[in-house]
Design an enzyme around this catalytic site. Structure first.
Site, PDB file in Angstrom:
ATOM      1  N   MET A 191       0.799  -1.217   0.000  1.00 24.61           N
ATOM      2  CA  MET A 191       0.000   0.000   0.000  1.00 24.61           C
ATOM      3  C   MET A 191       0.839   1.278   0.000  1.00 24.61           C
ATOM      4  O   MET A 191       0.300   2.381  -0.025  1.00 24.61           O
ATOM      5  CB  MET A 191      -0.914   0.011   1.233  1.00 24.61           C
ATOM      6  CG  MET A 191      -1.964  -1.083   1.236  1.00 24.61           C
ATOM      7  SD  MET A 191      -3.109  -0.929  -0.161  1.00 24.61           S
ATOM      8  CE  MET A 191      -3.868   0.656   0.186  1.00 24.61           C
ATOM      9  N   ARG A 192       2.183   1.143   0.033  1.00 23.66           N
ATOM     10  CA  ARG A 192       3.012   2.345   0.098  1.00 23.66           C
ATOM     11  C   ARG A 192       2.816   3.219  -1.144  1.00 23.66           C
ATOM     12  O   ARG A 192       2.830   4.445  -1.053  1.00 23.66           O
ATOM     13  CB  ARG A 192       4.481   1.970   0.263  1.00 23.66           C
ATOM     14  CG  ARG A 192       5.393   3.170   0.444  1.00 23.66           C
ATOM     15  CD  ARG A 192       6.820   2.784   0.725  1.00 23.66           C
ATOM     16  NE  ARG A 192       7.002   2.350   2.116  1.00 23.66           N
ATOM     17  CZ  ARG A 192       7.406   1.151   2.471  1.00 23.66           C
ATOM     18  NH1 ARG A 192       7.659   0.242   1.552  1.00 23.66           N
ATOM     19  NH2 ARG A 192       7.548   0.841   3.732  1.00 23.66           N
ATOM     20  N   ALA A 193       2.624   2.598  -2.295  1.00 23.69           N
ATOM     21  CA  ALA A 193       2.451   3.371  -3.524  1.00 23.69           C
ATOM     22  C   ALA A 193       1.210   4.250  -3.447  1.00 23.69           C
ATOM     23  O   ALA A 193       1.225   5.412  -3.881  1.00 23.69           O
ATOM     24  CB  ALA A 193       2.366   2.430  -4.727  1.00 23.69           C
TER      25      ALA A 193
END
Length: 665
Positions: free
Chosen positions: A274-276
């Protein structure tokens, strides 16, 4: 001190300048990784950015640059009372490639900690960079454990130093910028993902723009102060715009339509985790603030995707970075708000260049960022003057997981994941007196050395009296990286297309393994009448894969010439990097037909490696019902071991490492 080159005077490189400015507006974006060939103003732009950052107020005398309005309650130099501070320019701190862990995070005075029980802490570069810029040139050459520490500190906004029960924590919030030349090796995908944005830069192919680059550089070199003065107005304007965007940032609204576009885009491009999504959201918000808006539009989401996603889609070293912009536009249209359109972007928005006058001609990198062909693409035209039996390059077979090939013994080379070595990180195996500065204390051995002398030293309390000669350094056993030198037979005896495809697939598999184990690689081939260094030793395994993919075959088999050329490569590399041990992988069927007395000459060349104790493996490519066993004889001359292509697979060569070590030892 020389006046830095003005940021607004950098010609072209709009994406690079935009990514740096967005991080200046919102450091929460997570930093920038700048990838590109040498001589493309990467370092110049980064160093120039520090002159645009607003001044910071710091607590007088605090080595950790605490904000006087909200001092860090855990500051080692604290506690500080809130109040007025001293204004100073934002710092730009450079982390050299050869820096130690202590230089990065700081060091405790172990002797004083043991003897006096005080936290005598010497701050490192992370403390110096707090509330400024931390710049890492050639970040791909930095040791992995240092990159991990660096990115952890950037993500948490704090640095932790833990040594033998003594711990120190201090704030470390900074704009992280890394630059790298992909030809010198890649970062692991896990580390790539930790950088918020990435930018690919290349020199412009437009003559007018190149002329302007040279003109400005010569003018700056002739009179740095005068050149900077001519750009002072533009620098002031961008500096003021950064301040305005920072003030506007909390008011920017990221609505549900933009959030849906972000989530749909990340899902469409199959990025991991989910970092993107989070980075895209922060980047789109910063883009809106930079454009002077309080609402995130589709054009912000699009630009955020182009900066935040390309490096997150790279899963192995042979994947080309980049993003399919047609697919991106289609996704944004499908999930976008019908009232928004990115057909008419704001001319003063993100692409405005931060106040720089637009340069003539296309921007650098428009036609230079195309990916290199994947290994084994095939279809290369036949070379001019090719002799009988010459063939064009063939496609490599599908790569597979290989068994670990390692160098016997215990080395002292650069940290990696292949062969056993004495390293700064790993399993503790003993203790010794430190040579130079103490880095890894062996606590039990230190106490044992100091204990017999306590009465003579007049000890009166519970504390242990420790002196310098009591200290003991921990010996640690870990893993090192090696130089894996491939010596590949490209002669006519290997020229059958199906056979050469299998050979290339095996070498490609070994290259993947070398990438994962952080090795340097080199590629020597032999065909016709000579051996050729196709790729000198490098950390860029994707460069080796590209050379392998375009490798033609045909002609006689000068095995001796190939081995002698490989021996010369090792000799030169040993002078450059004496601590790095080599593993030679010879890929051949063992035939020798080129040159005078080819078989005897090959034997003499092979015995040079055996005499020097060079670890070697021969990958036997002989096929068919009748086999001569020549590769096995070559392995015996080399003092190594031979394996077939089938035996090279991880699930079918049990005990290969033991065989290599036994035959070489």
């Amino acid at each position: 001190m020389t006046t830095p080159f003005p940021f607004t005077a950098v010609v072209g490189q709009d994406d690079l300048r935009l990514a740096l400015l967005l991080n200046a507006v919102s450091p929460a974006v997570g930093g920038v990784l700048v990838r590109g060939e040498k001589g493309t103003a990467k370092s110049t732009a980064v160093r120039a950015l520090s002159g645009l950052l607003p001044e910071v107020a710091a607590v007088p005398g605090c080595r950790f640059s605490c904000d006087p309005g909200a001092p860090d309650p855990g500051c080692p130099d604290g506690p500080h009372e809130p109040g007025a501070g001293t204004a100073r320019p934002a710092r730009m701190v450079e982390l050299p490639v050869g820096a130690s862990e202590d230089r990065l995070v700081g060091a405790l005075d172990i002797e004083r900690a043991l003897a006096e029980g005080v936290k005598a802490f010497e701050p490192g570069l992370l403390a110096d960079a707090h509330r400024g810029i931390l710049y890492v040139d050639e970040v791909n050459l930095l040791h992995d454990h240092l990159v991990d520490l660096l990115l952890d500190a950037a993500a948490m906004g704090a640095s932790y130093v833990e040594r033998e029960g003594v711990s120190v924590r201090h704030a470390a919030r900074f704009l992280l910028v890394g630059t790298m030349n992909p030809e010198e090796g890649e970062l692991r995908p896990q580390l790539l993902d930790r950088f918020g944005l990435t930018v690919e830069v290349a020199a412009s192919r437009e003559p007018d723009q190149r002329v302007e680059v040279v003109r400005r550089r010569l003018a700056y070199d002739a009179d740095p102060d005068g050149f900077a003065a001519r750009w002072a107005h533009e620098e002031t304007a961008v500096r003021a715009r950064i301040v305005t965007a920072r003030e506007l940032l909390p008011q920017v609204r990221l609505g549900d339509p933009a959030l849906r576009q972000i989530a749909a885009t990340c899902a469409a491009f199959e990025v991991d985790g989910m970092r993107a999504d989070i980075v895209m959201a922060r980047t789109a918000t910063a883009l809106a603030a930079w454009a002077g808006r309080t609402e995130v539009l589709a054009e912000d989401v699009r630009q955020a995707a182009l900066l935040a996603l390309p490096h997150r889609r790279r899963r192995n070293p042979f994947d080309a970075p980049g993003l399919d912009e047609d697919k991106l536009d289609e996704t944004l249209r499908e999930f976008g708000d019908q009232g928004q359109s990115d057909d008419d972007p704001d001319p003063d928005g993100p692409g405005g260049g931060g106040g720089q006058p637009p340069a003539e001609g296309p921007q650098g990198g428009d036609d230079a960022g195309s990916a290199a062909p994947e290994a084994g693409d095939g279809g290369e035209p036949q070379p001019a003057g090719a002799g009988a039996g010459e063939q064009s390059a063939v496609r490599a077979a599908e790569p597979f997981r290989t068994k670990v090939l390692s160098v016997p013994g215990i080395g002292t080379g650069a940290a990696g994941r292949r062969s056993r070595a004495r390293t700064e990180h790993g399993r503790t195996t003993g203790a010794r007196r430190p040579r130079g500065a103490l880095t890894k204390l062996h606590l039990a051995a230190t106490v044992q050395a100091a204990a017999p002398h306590q009465r003579a030293r007049g000890r009166r309390g519970p504390g242990l009296v420790v002196r310098r000669d009591d200290l003991r350094q921990a010996n640690r056993l870990g893993r090192e990286s090696n130089l894996v030198l491939f010596v590949v037979d490209a002669s006519g005896s290997m020229a059958a297309r199906q056979r050469m495809g299998a050979v290339k697939g095996a070498v490609l598999s070994l290259l993947l393994d070398a990438y994962q184990r952080r090795d340097k690689v080199g590629l020597v081939t032999f065909r016709g009448s000579a051996g050729e260094v196709v790729l000198p030793p490098t950390s860029s395994v994707d460069a080796a894969a590209a050379r392998l993919g375009s490798l033609p075959t045909g002609g006689r088999t000068p095995l001796a010439a190939g081995l002698l050329r490989a021996h010369e490569v090792l000799r030169v590399e040993r002078l450059r990097d004496p601590a790095r041990r080599a593993l030679v992988v010879v890929v051949t069927d063992g035939r020798a037909t080129g040159g005078p007395e080819p078989v005897a000459a090959a034997g003499r060349a092979a015995r040079l490696f055996a005499a020097e104790g060079v670890a070697s493996v021969v990958v036997d490519c002989e096929s068919g019902p009748v086999r001569l066993g020549l590769a096995g004889q070559l392995a015996g001359e080399l003092g190594g071991t031979a394996v077939t292509l089938d035996e090279l697979r991880a699930d079918s060569i049990a005990g290969l490492v033991k065989d290599v070590q036994r035959r070489v030892a």
